[in-house]
Design a protein around this motif. Structure first.
Motif, PDB file in Angstrom:
ATOM      1  N   ALA A 197      12.283  -2.613   4.155  1.00 19.06           N
ATOM      2  CA  ALA A 197      10.831  -3.216   3.626  1.00 19.06           C
ATOM      3  C   ALA A 197      10.631  -2.069   2.886  1.00 19.06           C
ATOM      4  CB  ALA A 197       9.715  -3.461   4.214  1.00 19.06           C
ATOM      5  N   LEU A 198      11.281  -1.416   1.890  1.00 20.09           N
ATOM      6  CA  LEU A 198      11.034  -0.804   0.568  1.00 20.09           C
ATOM      7  C   LEU A 198      12.277  -0.716   0.172  1.00 20.09           C
ATOM      8  CD1 LEU A 198       9.467   2.937   1.930  1.00 20.09           C
ATOM      9  CD2 LEU A 198       8.025   1.367   0.660  1.00 20.09           C
ATOM     10  N   GLU A 199      13.837  -1.024   0.883  1.00 21.49           N
ATOM     11  CA  GLU A 199      14.752  -0.904   0.629  1.00 21.49           C
ATOM     12  C   GLU A 199      14.733  -1.987  -0.864  1.00 21.49           C
ATOM     13  OE1 GLU A 199      18.772   0.427   1.599  1.00 21.49           O
ATOM     14  OE2 GLU A 199      17.986  -1.273   3.273  1.00 21.49           O
ATOM     15  N   GLN A 200      14.357  -3.134   0.202  1.00 22.85           N
ATOM     16  CA  GLN A 200      13.922  -4.555  -0.745  1.00 22.85           C
ATOM     17  C   GLN A 200      13.110  -4.633  -1.905  1.00 22.85           C
ATOM     18  OE1 GLN A 200      13.096  -7.102   2.611  1.00 22.85           O
ATOM     19  NE2 GLN A 200      14.565  -7.978   3.714  1.00 22.85           N
ATOM     20  N   ARG A 201      12.094  -3.929  -2.226  1.00 21.50           N
ATOM     21  CA  ARG A 201      11.516  -3.767  -3.669  1.00 21.50           C
ATOM     22  C   ARG A 201      11.954  -2.713  -3.943  1.00 21.50           C
ATOM     23  NH1 ARG A 201       8.139  -4.958   0.450  1.00 21.50           N
ATOM     24  NH2 ARG A 201       5.478  -6.320  -0.270  1.00 21.50           N
ATOM     25  N   ASN A 202      13.091  -1.977  -4.067  1.00 19.92           N
ATOM     26  CA  ASN A 202      14.205  -1.334  -4.580  1.00 19.92           C
ATOM     27  C   ASN A 202      13.166   0.460  -4.568  1.00 19.92           C
ATOM     28  OD1 ASN A 202      15.947  -3.223  -5.362  1.00 19.92           O
ATOM     29  ND2 ASN A 202      14.447  -3.873  -6.980  1.00 19.92           N
ATOM     30  N   ASP A 238       0.636  -1.285  -0.608  1.00 18.10           N
ATOM     31  CA  ASP A 238      -0.078  -0.122  -0.211  1.00 18.10           C
ATOM     32  C   ASP A 238       1.327   1.177   0.207  1.00 18.10           C
ATOM     33  OD1 ASP A 238      -2.604  -1.340  -0.041  1.00 18.10           O
ATOM     34  OD2 ASP A 238      -2.434  -1.312   2.277  1.00 18.10           O
ATOM     35  N   VAL A 239       2.116   1.634   0.457  1.00 17.47           N
ATOM     36  CA  VAL A 239       2.837   2.335   0.815  1.00 17.47           C
ATOM     37  C   VAL A 239       3.080   2.940  -0.297  1.00 17.47           C
ATOM     38  CG1 VAL A 239       5.488   3.137   1.904  1.00 17.47           C
ATOM     39  CG2 VAL A 239       3.149   1.706   3.116  1.00 17.47           C
ATOM     40  N   VAL A 240       3.947   1.495  -1.203  1.00 17.55           N
ATOM     41  CA  VAL A 240       4.527   1.756  -2.834  1.00 17.55           C
ATOM     42  C   VAL A 240       3.785   2.488  -3.485  1.00 17.55           C
ATOM     43  CG1 VAL A 240       5.905   0.265  -4.051  1.00 17.55           C
ATOM     44  CG2 VAL A 240       6.859   0.117  -1.804  1.00 17.55           C
ATOM     45  N   ALA A 241       2.570   1.347  -3.135  1.00 18.42           N
ATOM     46  CA  ALA A 241       1.665   2.421  -4.605  1.00 18.42           C
ATOM     47  C   ALA A 241       1.391   3.555  -3.884  1.00 18.42           C
ATOM     48  CB  ALA A 241       0.244   1.278  -4.043  1.00 18.42           C
ATOM     49  N   THR A 242       0.999   3.749  -3.319  1.00 15.72           N
ATOM     50  CA  THR A 242       0.541   5.445  -2.608  1.00 15.72           C
ATOM     51  C   THR A 242       2.258   6.891  -2.435  1.00 15.72           C
ATOM     52  OG1 THR A 242      -0.951   4.465  -0.611  1.00 15.72           O
ATOM     53  CG2 THR A 242       0.038   7.196  -0.676  1.00 15.72           C
ATOM     54  N   ALA A 258      12.489   2.516  15.283  1.00  9.33           N
ATOM     55  CA  ALA A 258      12.573   1.035  14.866  1.00  9.33           C
ATOM     56  C   ALA A 258      10.847   0.764  13.844  1.00  9.33           C
ATOM     57  CB  ALA A 258      12.379   0.369  16.572  1.00  9.33           C
ATOM     58  N   ASP A 259      10.196   1.440  14.250  1.00 11.14           N
ATOM     59  CA  ASP A 259       9.052   1.066  13.170  1.00 11.14           C
ATOM     60  C   ASP A 259       9.494   1.995  11.605  1.00 11.14           C
ATOM     61  OD1 ASP A 259       7.271   0.153  14.778  1.00 11.14           O
ATOM     62  OD2 ASP A 259       5.739   2.248  15.141  1.00 11.14           O
ATOM     63  N   SER A 260      10.146   2.489  11.921  1.00 14.88           N
ATOM     64  CA  SER A 260      10.355   3.471  10.744  1.00 14.88           C
ATOM     65  C   SER A 260      11.880   2.811   9.899  1.00 14.88           C
ATOM     66  CB  SER A 260      11.134   5.271  10.843  1.00 14.88           C
ATOM     67  OG  SER A 260       9.852   5.928  11.350  1.00 14.88           O
ATOM     68  N   GLU A 261      12.669   2.221  10.362  1.00 15.60           N
ATOM     69  CA  GLU A 261      13.803   2.021   9.815  1.00 15.60           C
ATOM     70  C   GLU A 261      13.442  -0.459   9.736  1.00 15.60           C
ATOM     71  OE1 GLU A 261      16.155   1.337  13.356  1.00 15.60           O
ATOM     72  OE2 GLU A 261      17.786   2.550  12.590  1.00 15.60           O
ATOM     73  N   GLN A 262      11.987  -0.408   9.671  1.00 14.84           N
ATOM     74  CA  GLN A 262      11.328  -1.613  10.070  1.00 14.84           C
ATOM     75  C   GLN A 262      11.470  -1.813   8.568  1.00 14.84           C
ATOM     76  OE1 GLN A 262       8.529  -3.003  11.795  1.00 14.84           O
ATOM     77  NE2 GLN A 262       8.300  -4.867  10.915  1.00 14.84           N
ATOM     78  N   LEU A 263       9.905  -0.315   8.051  1.00 13.80           N
ATOM     79  CA  LEU A 263       9.125   0.526   7.151  1.00 13.80           C
ATOM     80  C   LEU A 263      11.310   0.279   5.972  1.00 13.80           C
ATOM     81  CD1 LEU A 263       7.132   0.547   5.204  1.00 13.80           C
ATOM     82  CD2 LEU A 263       7.370   3.369   5.960  1.00 13.80           C
ATOM     83  N   TYR A 264      11.915   1.368   6.132  1.00 12.20           N
ATOM     84  CA  TYR A 264      13.278   1.537   5.292  1.00 12.20           C
ATOM     85  C   TYR A 264      13.775  -0.031   4.305  1.00 12.20           C
ATOM     86  CZ  TYR A 264      17.486   3.110   4.029  1.00 12.20           C
ATOM     87  OH  TYR A 264      17.949   3.561   3.357  1.00 12.20           O
TER      88      TYR A 264
END
Length: 766
Positions: free
Chosen positions: A673-678, A642-646, A665-671
């Motif tokens: 996850a997004l990195e893995q999706r390039n 959802d974040v990627v699409a938005t 910690a939340d922000s790092e986790q998301l960072y």
């Protein structure tokens, strides 16, 4: 809309002003070149001055020549600086010379006078102003009133004029785009254009769109305390920066930017606002966070960082103890405690030398309490210092006879001897006199650390004193008033002691520690500071504010904040206004409410105000946009999608997009996850990072005061945001968005949105 002939007339006037600015630019550039050449010539002449040191009169002549050259050099440097500043102002005016015109009639005048208002004053000949600085007294008329009789303040008292025209311009590349004639202070069209712009990594000045209430804040001179309570996006910070610029203009010659201090929420925010004053032609004031101010004074201690403060999951006892430690009552109790130290309980440390006790703490205590009973703490400290230095000097004589000194003298190299003699004559009546001379020098050098320790009060045991104050607190305040038992308090003190052993101190404790130190040493604060601004004041506690008032005794205070945005002090923020009223003279206190929010679209403002329990007072400015979106997913993976699409959608339309997580910690986790999706983003981990263009991920406690075109709130579910005490936090995060807002949710949507009418947002489920 003004008639075509009016627009033609205004364009002609603009062309004339721009031509005069061009001429002035050429003049300034010439003056800079002349001053530069003069400086080079003077430097050459200075090098050519013949040093005549053979006679006294020769030395005097040489000194006089140098002095004359230095004075000329200073004059040329001033002239160069003045011309360079003037040229910088002209370059700013060239882009947008002015933004408004007012026509007014003074009492007794036969016809109206026209003036144009811009970022700075500009005249083509003495006393003939083509542009008036927005801070000039007459410019106030533009911001203050509607057409008709208007009173404005001048340094010699109130003046009245009849305002007949109020015109606003939008100028681009030397051409007038549009003209608005209005009887309001700033037309909505102009505001709409300014607010419709994209955000950037730097805050801009709001001179062209200052509203009437903001103008009152900017030009207030009579109050010792100006408290600005404003909703998110109501222009509090911008108004206060313009206030600083206005004060520097109003008191030019008597006030410099180094006498104005701004306490801001974090370093990231300092970086965000650091262009506003230079844009207005002023030097930046002193900008720091409260903890930078505290840390500078106790470099040996580690003060809790913003992230640590935010992550500290306090138990109930800790919260109660904190309520006690941050109260105004405890500030006064600290003062009462310090007064008693004149009679007993002062804690001291041994002064050491070479691993052994040099002056024992018992000896220091004896000296300290040997003075007359009515000695103030500061005088007692000075008296003790004097006695210790006297004792040190006496010990120099005895130490000179020590074996180690004799050995040291015997082993001196030629280079060391030369250093010890320096410019002293080397002829001595006897070897014994020479030995004594060298021995004294060696001992005094060895004793330097002791002298420093005495001068820097290192014989005071402030850590022990602070812990003693905490231990005797039950005798100073009633613990029951704060719902605490003696045992609970004792365990809180023990935890504080353990932390202090590791050189750690809490954000609450550091202020008590500093105030206690100041009382003991008789420090009365910085008397040269004239104005103190505190931004995001809702995150301060009464003890901190009382301490700032003590540290800056001659300053006038401007406190601004939104009591709905308290991240750290939740329940305290409500009683803050009440407690402030006991610190400042009510006659010289003014509270200004800014309820209109300009930052966000009407849809975002309406949505965010319903998160609060009493947000009805917040008015939205009529700028329309899309409704906020809540995207509900069942797994973290789906929510990252959802974040990627938005993001894809937002990046097409907006420059500055921020994803705001609750914690680091939340922000790092998301960072990750997004990195893995390039998906490329910048993670802001600490307040010392710079804001960069593009998409950033930022934890909530670093987002204070900032604004972004579009905001994505990461995981606003019921576990992350659950209690009423987190309403203010969620409101703060959502109200950072200017044009677009999306909340992503994993699982159940936070109950903090229960009060938001369902037609005010769009719910999208997986």
């Amino acid at each position: 809309m003004a008639k075509q002939s009016e627009k033609a007339y205004e364009q002609q006037h603009l062309d004339h002003v721009l031509a005069e600015i061009q001429k002035a630019k050429q003049d300034a550039a010439k003056r800079i070149t002349t001053a530069k050449n003069d400086i080079e010539d003077i430097n050459k002449q200075t090098n050519d001055i013949h040093l005549n040191t053979t006679t006294y009169s020769g030395m005097m002549d040489t000194a006089m020549s140098f002095r004359a050259q230095q004075q000329m050099l200073d004059e040329r440097n001033n002239s160069w600086q003045h011309a360079a500043d003037h040229l910088a102002t002209l370059k700013r005016l060239e882009k947008k010379p002015y933004f408004a015109r007012i026509d007014f009639k003074e009492p007794g005048a036969s016809k109206p006078e026209s003036i144009y208002i811009g970022l700075a004053s500009f005249s083509d000949r003495p006393d003939h102003f083509l542009i008036y600085d927005w801070r000039a007294p007459i410019s106030s008329v533009y911001y203050e009133g509607k057409l008709g009789e208007v009173t404005y303040n001048t340094p010699v008292g109130p003046q009245e004029v009849d305002l007949t025209l109020k015109r606003q311009f939008q100028i681009k590349d030397g051409a007038i785009v549009t003209i608005f004639d209005t009887d309001e202070q700033v037309g909505d069209q102009m505001l709409l254009e300014a607010l419709g712009n994209h955000s950037s990594t730097k805050m801009k000045s709001i001179v062209t769109t200052i509203q009437r209430t903001q103008n009152e804040i900017i030009r207030d001179t009579k109050d010792d305390l100006l408290f600005v309570q404003g909703a998110a996006g109501s222009g509090k910070t911008a108004a206060v920066l313009q206030r600083a610029a206005w004060l520097l203009y109003r008191y030019r010659g008597n006030l410099t930017s180094s006498q104005v201090v701004l306490f801001s929420p974090n370093q990231l925010f300092n970086d965000y606002i650091d262009q506003v004053l230079p844009e207005l032609g002023e030097h930046n004031m002193v900008q720091m966070t409260y903890f930078q101010f505290a840390n500078r004074r106790v470099p040996r201690l580690h003060v809790q960082t913003l992230a640590q403060r935010f992550a500290a999951s306090q138990d109930v006892t800790d919260k109660k103890a904190q309520r006690l430690c941050t109260s105004l009552a405890y500030f006064r109790a600290t003062e009462r405690y310090a007064k008693r130290l004149g009679h007993a309980h002062m804690r001291f440390r041994n002064i050491m030398f070479d691993g052994k006790v040099f002056i024992s703490k018992e000896k220091i205590r004896e000296i300290y309490y040997s003075f007359n009973n009515n000695y103030k703490l500061g005088n007692r400290l000075d008296g003790t210092k004097e006695a210790l230095i006297k004792y040190l000097n006496h010990r120099v004589s005895t130490e000179m006879r020590s074996k180690w000194v004799e050995d040291r003298v015997q082993s001196l190299s030629k280079e060391e001897l030369d250093n010890l003699f320096a410019n002293e004559p080397r002829e001595f009546e006897s070897d014994d006199k020479e030995f004594k001379f060298l021995a004294r020098k060696i001992v005094m050098k060895a004793f330097e650390p002791i002298k420093r320790a005495i001068n820097h009060n290192q014989w005071l045991n402030i850590n022990g004193q602070y812990l003693h104050l905490l231990r005797v607190t039950p005798k100073l305040v009633n613990l029951a008033d704060y719902g605490l038992t003696l045992d609970q308090w004792q365990s809180f003190v023990d935890r504080t002691k353990d932390a202090l052993k590791q050189r750690n101190i809490s954000a609450t404790g550091i202020t008590i520690y500093l105030y206690l130190y100041d009382l003991i040493t008789g420090k009365h604060g910085q008397r040269d500071i004239r104005y103190v601004f505190v931004d995001e004041v809702q995150d301060y506690d009464p003890y901190q504010l009382a301490y700032l008032k003590y540290r800056f005794p001659r300053a006038k205070f401007t406190l601004l904040g939104d009591l709905n945005q308290a991240i750290f002090t939740h329940e305290n923020s409500r009683s803050l206004l009440r407690q402030l009223s006991t610190m400042f003279d009510p006659e010289k206190t003014r509270v200004v409410q800014l309820t209109k929010s300009y930052r966000s679209t009407k849809q975002i403002t309406d949505f965010t105000k319903h998160i609060l329990l009493d947000g009805e007072a917040i008015e939205a400015f009529d700028r329309n946009g899309a409704r906020p979106v809540v995207k509900q997913a069942t797994t973290v993976d789906q929510s990252v999608d959802d974040v990627v699409a938005t993001l894809k959608h937002y990046q097409a339309d907006h420059d500055q997009v921020a994803i705001i997580g609750k914690t680091l910690a939340d922000s790092e986790q998301l960072y990750k996850a997004l990195e893995q999706r390039n998906v490329k983003t910048t993670l802001v981990r600490t307040e010392n990072q710079r804001l960069v263009k593009g998409t950033i991920i930022v934890p909530s406690f670093l987002a204070k005061g900032l604004e972004f075109d579009a905001v994505i709130v990461w995981n606003a579910n019921d576990q992350q945001y659950h209690g009423d005490d987190e309403r203010q936090l969620l409101y703060t995060i959502c109200s950072r968005a200017m044009h677009a807002l999306t909340l992503t949710v994993v699982g159940k949507v936070t109950s903090l949105l229960d009060q938001v009418p369902t037609d005010e947002y769009q719910l999208v489920k997986h």
